[in-house]
Motif scaffolding. Structure first.
Motif, PDB file in Angstrom:
ATOM      1  N   SER A 243      99.377  43.161 -47.110  1.00 42.06           N
ATOM      2  CA  SER A 243     100.240  43.227 -48.298  1.00 42.06           C
ATOM      3  C   SER A 243     101.031  41.948 -48.539  1.00 42.06           C
ATOM      4  O   SER A 243     101.769  41.856 -49.510  1.00 42.06           O
ATOM      5  CB  SER A 243     101.218  44.407 -48.169  1.00 42.06           C
ATOM      6  OG  SER A 243     102.014  44.259 -46.997  1.00 42.06           O
ATOM      7  N   GLY A 244     100.914  40.983 -47.650  1.00 38.99           N
ATOM      8  CA  GLY A 244     101.697  39.757 -47.785  1.00 38.99           C
ATOM      9  C   GLY A 244     100.889  38.537 -47.416  1.00 38.99           C
ATOM     10  O   GLY A 244      99.746  38.611 -46.961  1.00 38.99           O
ATOM     11  N   CYS A 245     101.502  37.372 -47.654  1.00 38.51           N
ATOM     12  CA  CYS A 245     100.852  36.110 -47.313  1.00 38.51           C
ATOM     13  C   CYS A 245     101.889  35.190 -46.682  1.00 38.51           C
ATOM     14  O   CYS A 245     103.055  35.562 -46.521  1.00 38.51           O
ATOM     15  CB  CYS A 245     100.237  35.462 -48.550  1.00 38.51           C
ATOM     16  SG  CYS A 245     101.403  35.196 -49.892  1.00 38.51           S
TER      17      CYS A 245
ATOM     18  N   SER B   8     101.900  41.820 -42.004  1.00 37.83           N
ATOM     19  CA  SER B   8     101.569  42.032 -43.415  1.00 37.83           C
ATOM     20  C   SER B   8     100.531  41.037 -43.935  1.00 37.83           C
ATOM     21  O   SER B   8      99.905  41.275 -44.974  1.00 37.83           O
ATOM     22  CB  SER B   8     102.834  41.938 -44.270  1.00 37.83           C
ATOM     23  OG  SER B   8     103.379  40.628 -44.223  1.00 37.83           O
ATOM     24  N   ILE B   9     100.335  39.929 -43.215  1.00 42.74           N
ATOM     25  CA  ILE B   9      99.376  38.919 -43.671  1.00 42.74           C
ATOM     26  C   ILE B   9      97.962  39.496 -43.591  1.00 42.74           C
ATOM     27  O   ILE B   9      97.535  40.002 -42.556  1.00 42.74           O
ATOM     28  CB  ILE B   9      99.480  37.634 -42.814  1.00 42.74           C
ATOM     29  CG1 ILE B   9     100.846  36.987 -43.004  1.00 42.74           C
ATOM     30  CG2 ILE B   9      98.367  36.645 -43.191  1.00 42.74           C
ATOM     31  CD1 ILE B   9     101.104  35.812 -42.080  1.00 42.74           C
TER      32      ILE B   9
ATOM     33  N   ARG C 267     101.187  32.024 -53.956  1.00 40.89           N
ATOM     34  CA  ARG C 267     100.607  33.217 -53.349  1.00 40.89           C
ATOM     35  C   ARG C 267      99.114  33.039 -53.113  1.00 40.89           C
ATOM     36  O   ARG C 267      98.621  33.255 -52.008  1.00 40.89           O
ATOM     37  CB  ARG C 267     100.861  34.449 -54.223  1.00 40.89           C
ATOM     38  CG  ARG C 267     100.314  35.738 -53.634  1.00 40.89           C
ATOM     39  CD  ARG C 267     100.707  36.951 -54.455  1.00 40.89           C
ATOM     40  NE  ARG C 267     100.161  38.189 -53.896  1.00 40.89           N
ATOM     41  CZ  ARG C 267     100.737  38.880 -52.926  1.00 40.89           C
ATOM     42  NH1 ARG C 267     101.868  38.447 -52.406  1.00 40.89           N
ATOM     43  NH2 ARG C 267     100.198  39.993 -52.465  1.00 40.89           N
ATOM     44  N   TYR C 268      98.417  32.624 -54.134  1.00 39.11           N
ATOM     45  CA  TYR C 268      96.977  32.403 -54.019  1.00 39.11           C
ATOM     46  C   TYR C 268      96.693  30.904 -54.099  1.00 39.11           C
ATOM     47  O   TYR C 268      97.313  30.186 -54.894  1.00 39.11           O
ATOM     48  CB  TYR C 268      96.227  33.155 -55.116  1.00 39.11           C
ATOM     49  CG  TYR C 268      96.440  34.644 -55.057  1.00 39.11           C
ATOM     50  CD1 TYR C 268      96.066  35.368 -53.921  1.00 39.11           C
ATOM     51  CD2 TYR C 268      97.027  35.330 -56.113  1.00 39.11           C
ATOM     52  CE1 TYR C 268      96.271  36.739 -53.854  1.00 39.11           C
ATOM     53  CE2 TYR C 268      97.232  36.699 -56.057  1.00 39.11           C
ATOM     54  CZ  TYR C 268      96.855  37.391 -54.919  1.00 39.11           C
ATOM     55  OH  TYR C 268      97.064  38.753 -54.840  1.00 39.11           O
TER      56      TYR C 268
ATOM     57  N   ASP D  62      92.955  37.111 -51.948  1.00 40.03           N
ATOM     58  CA  ASP D  62      93.476  38.227 -51.179  1.00 40.03           C
ATOM     59  C   ASP D  62      94.593  37.680 -50.305  1.00 40.03           C
ATOM     60  O   ASP D  62      94.987  36.526 -50.436  1.00 40.03           O
ATOM     61  CB  ASP D  62      92.379  38.931 -50.375  1.00 40.03           C
ATOM     62  CG  ASP D  62      91.692  37.993 -49.377  1.00 40.03           C
ATOM     63  OD1 ASP D  62      92.260  36.908 -49.086  1.00 40.03           O
ATOM     64  OD2 ASP D  62      90.604  38.329 -48.888  1.00 40.03           O
ATOM     65  N   ASN D  63      95.100  38.489 -49.411  1.00 37.87           N
ATOM     66  CA  ASN D  63      96.244  38.043 -48.605  1.00 37.87           C
ATOM     67  C   ASN D  63      95.851  37.245 -47.361  1.00 37.87           C
ATOM     68  O   ASN D  63      96.707  36.949 -46.523  1.00 37.87           O
ATOM     69  CB  ASN D  63      97.111  39.254 -48.231  1.00 37.87           C
ATOM     70  CG  ASN D  63      97.841  39.811 -49.434  1.00 37.87           C
ATOM     71  OD1 ASN D  63      98.503  39.077 -50.157  1.00 37.87           O
ATOM     72  ND2 ASN D  63      97.699  41.110 -49.664  1.00 37.87           N
ATOM     73  N   TYR D  64      94.566  36.909 -47.248  1.00 40.50           N
ATOM     74  CA  TYR D  64      94.123  35.921 -46.261  1.00 40.50           C
ATOM     75  C   TYR D  64      93.883  34.558 -46.931  1.00 40.50           C
ATOM     76  O   TYR D  64      93.349  33.649 -46.313  1.00 40.50           O
ATOM     77  CB  TYR D  64      92.813  36.366 -45.615  1.00 40.50           C
ATOM     78  CG  TYR D  64      92.956  37.433 -44.544  1.00 40.50           C
ATOM     79  CD1 TYR D  64      93.806  37.260 -43.456  1.00 40.50           C
ATOM     80  CD2 TYR D  64      92.200  38.595 -44.604  1.00 40.50           C
ATOM     81  CE1 TYR D  64      93.915  38.224 -42.471  1.00 40.50           C
ATOM     82  CE2 TYR D  64      92.291  39.572 -43.613  1.00 40.50           C
ATOM     83  CZ  TYR D  64      93.153  39.379 -42.548  1.00 40.50           C
ATOM     84  OH  TYR D  64      93.254  40.334 -41.571  1.00 40.50           O
TER      85      TYR D  64
END
Length: 370
Positions: free
Chosen positions: A306-308, A302-303, A361-362, A147-149
């Motif tokens: 929707s973002g990282c 956004s973190i 991203r991940y 996920d974005n965390y």
């Protein structure tokens, strides 16, 4: 003479008659005995037949009962097995779903499952994983929930599981007072526009929520880092990173600390005070984060939603936590950017943790075995 002959004949007839009588009597006796034997045999057979009928009925009833019991037991066993399987699946889904960092898996086995086929990308990834296995001694992998965390989760989990203590600057000041200082001392009223991941703007409640996040981070970090027993610390980490609510508070606290550091660096640059690390110049040089407010609105908010984090923000993360984050970027295999350190300027005494990513991203956690 004739008389004697007649007398003898008469005696003979009498004897014959007498013998015939005796013979008939004996025959009658024999017939009666045979009849009695036949009657007894017939009665015995009838008794045995009746007994067999009864026994046969009992056996049939017993066999029917036994078959019914066996059938019932099999149905019961099947029902219990299905019930146990469903319960096991439920528990597995519940705990594995909530457990955001999974146990170690074989690195090459994971690669074989994830990158099958003969595409150029699959071959590239297999080569990268083989490089990690044979030349970097990375034998295992811990998958992190995508996920974005993700990057914050991978970093904090390693820090907590290794028992890494607070960074030096956190030991010198109370992080619980940072929201209050930012809001009142530095007049940053715009933190009311702060977003808590998937939760949008909290408005006037932002200050109280930030305070709770900071309390969660400080309490859990102090408790886990103060635990010397490795197994106990491992269990505490597993419990913490299975609680989504607490997890998110940890990440939001770290996000706020990043914002606080940017505010302080921005003030130092504006007032031309003491020099700041180069990473702050890089971060504030972006059009989307030229000041703390734009940094918060365009990046931090956004973190988790929707973002990282991008690379310069990972530099900031490593700097404020005082850890060297070594990142293996598999999609950059065979380039100079295959392995990077965040930040690129770090102190020798800082602890080191590692991340593995296929797409920036991940992230997952590589496990090194020498």
């Amino acid at each position: 003479m004739q008389r004697r002959h007649d007398r003898n004949a008469s005696e003979s007839r009498e004897q014959f008659t007498e013998q015939e009588k005796r013979s008939r009597i004996n025959h009658s006796k024999r017939s009666a005995g045979s009849h009695e034997v036949q009657s007894w045999t017939r009665a015995t057979k009838q008794s045995l037949c009746l007994m067999w009928q009864k026994v046969k009925l009992q056996l049939m009833l017993s066999m029917s009962f036994l078959v019914a019991v066996v059938w019932y037991c099999r149905r019961l066993y099947s029902f219990l097995a299905q019930l146990l399987k469903r319960w096991s699946n439920y528990l597995q889904r519940k705990f594995i779903k909530n457990h955001s960092v999974l146990e170690e898996v074989d690195l090459l086995g994971y690669c074989a499952r994830e990158w099958k086929g003969d595409t150029k990308q699959a071959k590239h990834m297999r080569e990268a994983y083989n490089e990690l296995f044979w030349n970097y001694h990375i034998k295992y992998l811990r998958q992190v929930r995508k996920d974005n965390y993700c990057v914050l989760r991978a970093v904090l989990f390693q820090m907590f599981s290794q028992g890494i203590p607070f960074p030096s600057w956190m030991r010198e000041r109370d992080i619980l007072k940072l929201p209050e200082k930012l809001l009142y001392s530095q007049g940053c009223n715009w933190i009311q526009q702060y977003s808590f991941g998937p939760e949008k703007y909290a408005g006037p409640n932002a200050f109280g929520k930030l305070r709770k996040c900071m309390e969660t981070l400080k309490t859990n970090w102090a408790e886990i880092s103060g635990t010397k027993d490795h197994e106990e610390r491992r269990n505490m980490c597993n419990a913490l990173f299975s609680d989504e609510s607490k997890e998110h508070k940890l990440y939001e606290a770290v996000k706020f600390i990043m914002l606080y550091e940017v505010v302080e660096a921005y003030e130092q640059i504006k007032n031309r005070d003491e020099p700041v690390p180069h990473l702050f110049s890089l971060l504030l040089a972006r059009d989307t984060s030229s000041d703390p407010l734009s940094f918060m609105m365009n990046h931090l908010n956004s973190i988790g939603d929707s973002g990282c984090l991008d690379q310069v923000e990972m530099f900031l993360l490593g700097y404020l936590l005082e850890v060297k984050i070594r990142v293996y970027r598999l999609h950059r295999f065979n380039t100079e950017e295959f392995q990077v350190n965040c930040p690129d300027e770090y102190r020798r005494e800082w602890n080191e943790i590692s991340l593995l990513t296929e797409d920036d991203r991940y992230y997952h956690i590589p496990v090194i075995r020498t």
